[in-house]
Motif scaffolding. Structure first.
Motif, mmCIF file in Angstrom:
data_model
loop_
_atom_site.group_PDB
_atom_site.id
_atom_site.type_symbol
_atom_site.label_atom_id
_atom_site.label_comp_id
_atom_site.label_asym_id
_atom_site.label_seq_id
_atom_site.Cartn_x
_atom_site.Cartn_y
_atom_site.Cartn_z
ATOM 1 N N VAL A 1 1.552 9.312 -6.022
ATOM 2 C CA VAL A 1 1.960 10.697 -5.761
ATOM 3 C C VAL A 1 3.043 11.131 -6.748
ATOM 4 O O VAL A 1 2.997 12.241 -7.298
ATOM 5 C CB VAL A 1 2.458 10.841 -4.315
ATOM 6 C CG1 VAL A 1 3.098 12.209 -4.094
ATOM 7 C CG2 VAL A 1 1.309 10.642 -3.330
ATOM 8 N N GLN A 2 4.011 10.280 -6.989
ATOM 9 C CA GLN A 2 5.140 10.660 -7.838
ATOM 10 C C GLN A 2 4.771 10.755 -9.314
ATOM 11 O O GLN A 2 5.339 11.569 -10.041
ATOM 12 C CB GLN A 2 6.287 9.670 -7.641
ATOM 13 C CG GLN A 2 6.924 9.760 -6.255
ATOM 14 C CD GLN A 2 8.059 8.780 -6.063
ATOM 15 O OE1 GLN A 2 8.214 7.834 -6.836
ATOM 16 N NE2 GLN A 2 8.849 8.975 -5.027
ATOM 17 N N THR A 3 3.836 9.932 -9.762
ATOM 18 C CA THR A 3 3.443 9.953 -11.175
ATOM 19 C C THR A 3 2.203 10.792 -11.424
ATOM 20 O O THR A 3 1.957 11.216 -12.550
ATOM 21 C CB THR A 3 3.181 8.535 -11.696
ATOM 22 O OG1 THR A 3 2.041 7.968 -11.003
ATOM 23 C CG2 THR A 3 4.392 7.641 -11.486
ATOM 24 N N GLY A 4 1.394 11.020 -10.372
ATOM 25 C CA GLY A 4 0.123 11.712 -10.555
ATOM 26 C C GLY A 4 -0.913 10.865 -11.257
ATOM 27 O O GLY A 4 -1.953 11.385 -11.673
ATOM 28 N N GLN A 5 -0.660 9.553 -11.352
ATOM 29 C CA GLN A 5 -1.558 8.646 -12.061
ATOM 30 C C GLN A 5 -2.022 7.530 -11.121
ATOM 31 O O GLN A 5 -1.288 6.570 -10.882
ATOM 32 C CB GLN A 5 -0.853 8.045 -13.283
ATOM 33 C CG GLN A 5 -0.440 9.052 -14.336
ATOM 34 C CD GLN A 5 -1.649 9.709 -14.986
ATOM 35 O OE1 GLN A 5 -2.716 9.106 -15.113
ATOM 36 N NE2 GLN A 5 -1.483 10.959 -15.401
ATOM 37 N N PRO A 6 -3.227 7.622 -10.568
ATOM 38 C CA PRO A 6 -3.718 6.573 -9.671
ATOM 39 C C PRO A 6 -3.749 5.188 -10.308
ATOM 40 O O PRO A 6 -3.564 4.180 -9.625
ATOM 41 C CB PRO A 6 -5.138 7.050 -9.319
ATOM 42 C CG PRO A 6 -5.102 8.522 -9.536
ATOM 43 C CD PRO A 6 -4.174 8.746 -10.684
ATOM 44 N N LEU A 7 -3.957 5.133 -11.616
ATOM 45 C CA LEU A 7 -4.011 3.835 -12.285
ATOM 46 C C LEU A 7 -2.667 3.117 -12.201
ATOM 47 O O LEU A 7 -2.613 1.889 -12.064
ATOM 48 C CB LEU A 7 -4.432 3.997 -13.741
ATOM 49 C CG LEU A 7 -4.540 2.702 -14.556
ATOM 50 C CD1 LEU A 7 -5.529 1.734 -13.914
ATOM 51 C CD2 LEU A 7 -4.940 3.005 -15.996
ATOM 52 N N VAL A 8 -1.573 3.866 -12.261
ATOM 53 C CA VAL A 8 -0.249 3.247 -12.177
ATOM 54 C C VAL A 8 -0.054 2.618 -10.795
ATOM 55 O O VAL A 8 0.436 1.486 -10.662
ATOM 56 C CB VAL A 8 0.856 4.273 -12.468
ATOM 57 C CG1 VAL A 8 2.241 3.637 -12.301
ATOM 58 C CG2 VAL A 8 0.701 4.843 -13.865
ATOM 59 N N GLY A 9 -0.460 3.358 -9.756
ATOM 60 C CA GLY A 9 -0.373 2.801 -8.403
ATOM 61 C C GLY A 9 -1.216 1.559 -8.245
ATOM 62 O O GLY A 9 -0.790 0.574 -7.627
ATOM 63 N N PHE B 1 -10.129 -3.762 -7.094
ATOM 64 C CA PHE B 1 -10.494 -3.258 -5.766
ATOM 65 C C PHE B 1 -9.703 -1.996 -5.412
ATOM 66 O O PHE B 1 -10.261 -1.028 -4.882
ATOM 67 C CB PHE B 1 -10.306 -4.359 -4.712
ATOM 68 C CG PHE B 1 -9.293 -4.064 -3.634
ATOM 69 C CD1 PHE B 1 -9.528 -3.085 -2.674
ATOM 70 C CD2 PHE B 1 -8.107 -4.776 -3.555
ATOM 71 C CE1 PHE B 1 -8.605 -2.820 -1.678
ATOM 72 C CE2 PHE B 1 -7.183 -4.515 -2.568
ATOM 73 C CZ PHE B 1 -7.422 -3.528 -1.630
ATOM 74 N N PHE B 2 -8.404 -1.983 -5.714
ATOM 75 C CA PHE B 2 -7.586 -0.850 -5.286
ATOM 76 C C PHE B 2 -7.908 0.400 -6.092
ATOM 77 O O PHE B 2 -8.039 1.498 -5.527
ATOM 78 C CB PHE B 2 -6.099 -1.195 -5.408
ATOM 79 C CG PHE B 2 -5.207 -0.258 -4.651
ATOM 80 C CD1 PHE B 2 -4.992 -0.432 -3.295
ATOM 81 C CD2 PHE B 2 -4.594 0.812 -5.287
ATOM 82 C CE1 PHE B 2 -4.179 0.444 -2.589
ATOM 83 C CE2 PHE B 2 -3.781 1.688 -4.594
ATOM 84 C CZ PHE B 2 -3.576 1.501 -3.239
ATOM 85 N N TYR B 3 -8.047 0.252 -7.384
ATOM 86 C CA TYR B 3 -8.313 1.430 -8.212
ATOM 87 C C TYR B 3 -9.694 2.024 -7.923
ATOM 88 O O TYR B 3 -9.867 3.243 -7.970
ATOM 89 C CB TYR B 3 -8.208 1.075 -9.692
ATOM 90 C CG TYR B 3 -8.354 2.290 -10.594
ATOM 91 C CD1 TYR B 3 -7.324 3.228 -10.685
ATOM 92 C CD2 TYR B 3 -9.524 2.513 -11.313
ATOM 93 C CE1 TYR B 3 -7.447 4.355 -11.485
ATOM 94 C CE2 TYR B 3 -9.659 3.637 -12.115
ATOM 95 C CZ TYR B 3 -8.618 4.552 -12.196
ATOM 96 O OH TYR B 3 -8.757 5.672 -12.985
ATOM 97 N N MET B 4 -10.660 1.170 -7.610
ATOM 98 C CA MET B 4 -12.021 1.643 -7.341
ATOM 99 C C MET B 4 -12.168 2.260 -5.951
ATOM 100 O O MET B 4 -13.222 2.781 -5.616
ATOM 101 C CB MET B 4 -13.009 0.492 -7.505
ATOM 102 C CG MET B 4 -13.122 -0.037 -8.930
ATOM 103 S SD MET B 4 -13.783 1.171 -10.087
ATOM 104 C CE MET B 4 -15.478 1.296 -9.525
ATOM 105 N N ALA C 1 0.830 -1.202 0.000
ATOM 106 C CA ALA C 1 0.000 0.000 0.000
ATOM 107 C C ALA C 1 0.865 1.253 0.000
ATOM 108 O O ALA C 1 0.588 2.225 -0.716
ATOM 109 C CB ALA C 1 -0.928 -0.007 1.211
ATOM 110 N N ALA C 2 1.933 1.243 0.810
ATOM 111 C CA ALA C 2 2.851 2.387 0.838
ATOM 112 C C ALA C 2 3.496 2.593 -0.529
ATOM 113 O O ALA C 2 3.649 3.726 -1.009
ATOM 114 C CB ALA C 2 3.923 2.163 1.901
ATOM 115 N N PHE C 3 3.853 1.497 -1.163
ATOM 116 C CA PHE C 3 4.439 1.552 -2.504
ATOM 117 C C PHE C 3 3.455 2.147 -3.500
ATOM 118 O O PHE C 3 3.800 3.033 -4.304
ATOM 119 C CB PHE C 3 4.836 0.131 -2.913
ATOM 120 C CG PHE C 3 5.260 -0.027 -4.348
ATOM 121 C CD1 PHE C 3 6.271 0.746 -4.883
ATOM 122 C CD2 PHE C 3 4.648 -0.971 -5.158
ATOM 123 C CE1 PHE C 3 6.676 0.590 -6.209
ATOM 124 C CE2 PHE C 3 5.033 -1.134 -6.471
ATOM 125 C CZ PHE C 3 6.048 -0.351 -7.005
ATOM 126 N N ALA C 4 2.203 1.696 -3.457
ATOM 127 C CA ALA C 4 1.199 2.176 -4.406
ATOM 128 C C ALA C 4 0.917 3.668 -4.218
ATOM 129 O O ALA C 4 0.776 4.413 -5.199
ATOM 130 C CB ALA C 4 -0.092 1.376 -4.249
#
Length: 288
Positions: free
Chosen positions: A51-59, A202-205, A43-46
């Motif tokens: 935050v660093q990419t600004g792209q929630p989908l990447v996380g 689950f995570f993206y939603m 979760a910390a990694f995601a």
């Protein structure tokens, strides 16, 4: 991919639940501790990637790495045992009782929380340089997540609680599907592919996972989130645990068990109609 068909992996689900019900206290707690810690790191990694990419989908695409790792190492999450262990009781495996099911759930909860809290403290140290400065950008984001998903729900009252509960149900519908999906294959690649898909969803939603929240919310409190321990318990953790239980057991465990573990008798097929025979005559013979 070495695919197993549903009746085969449902039997594996019941066997796994039985094994977990009889597992020693030491092994249950150790495996739950490690599962909570590894999922917290995921979760910390995601969050860091987001935050660093600004792209929630990447996380979201990368978050399942932690889940796959802990599963392959044989560790246990509360969301998984919610689904698997009751099946051994429902299937009337010898020696499995309601007490043994509740014992397993309680030990896994404690282990998961301890593991997630350990990582929460470690990451808070990193985000604040040993609490010597304000949280960095990632730490601030984690604090805002905790605030939005506790006080944010509370602001909507009963509607907020309903939303939280439904998100928790949907979460473990997906997470438990990931646990079960790994049993469909006997190869590492097959297991990882099968697990990755529902965990990504689950995570993206933004669904509510009780163990992920065991990391995010204590970490948020340490990093300056504007909410209290009571907010966390009443407006997230407790309803999330209940919703996770309902989602995993109802939409994954019981449905698979009912249709593949205890398949209903097939309906009688009508006798094949002979060439040139009237349809009514065929029906009469079939009924006879």
């Amino acid at each position: 991919m070495s695919y197993l068909n549903p009746p085969e992996f449902v039997t594996k689900m019941i066997d796994a639940g039985e094994t977990k019900a009889f597992m020693s206290t030491r092994d249950t707690v150790i495996r739950a501790y490690m599962a909570g810690a590894i999922l917290a790191l995921g979760a910390a990694f995601a969050v860091t990637v987001t935050v660093q990419t600004g792209q929630p989908l990447v996380g979201a695409l990368l978050f399942p790495a932690g889940f796959c790792l802990l599963y392959l190492l044989g560790f246990d999450l509360l969301t998984g045992v919610f689904t698997l262990v009751p099946l051994a009781l429902i299937d009337r495996r010898p020696g499995v009782t309601l007490r043994s099911v509740l014992r397993n759930w309680g030990l896994v909860f404690v282990g998961n929380f301890a593991g997630a809290l350990t990582v929460a403290v470690m990451m808070a140290v990193i985000f604040t340089y040993g609490f010597s400065m304000e949280p960095n950008e990632i730490g601030q984001r984690i604090g805002s997540i905790g605030e939005g998903r506790t006080v944010g729900y509370a602001e909507h009252g009963a509607a907020g609680m309903l939303t939280l509960f439904v998100r928790a149900v949907l979460c473990n519908w997906m997470v438990s599907t990931g646990v079960v999906a790994a049993m469909m294959s006997t190869s590492v690649s097959g297991k990882v592919i099968a697990m990755w898909m529902p965990i990504l969803i689950f995570f993206y939603m933004g669904f509510e996972h009780s163990i992920v929240n065991m990391y995010l919310f204590p970490s948020g409190l340490m990093l300056g989130g504007d909410f209290s321990v009571m907010d966390y318990l009443l407006w997230n953790e407790i309803p999330t645990v209940v919703g996770n239980l309902v989602g995993g057991l109802t939409f994954v465990g019981l449905t698979l068990y009912a249709t593949h573990g205890r398949t209903a008798p097939a309906r009688n097929r009508p006798a094949p109609r002979k060439a040139g025979a009237p349809a009514e005559e065929t029906r009469v013979k079939a009924d006879a």
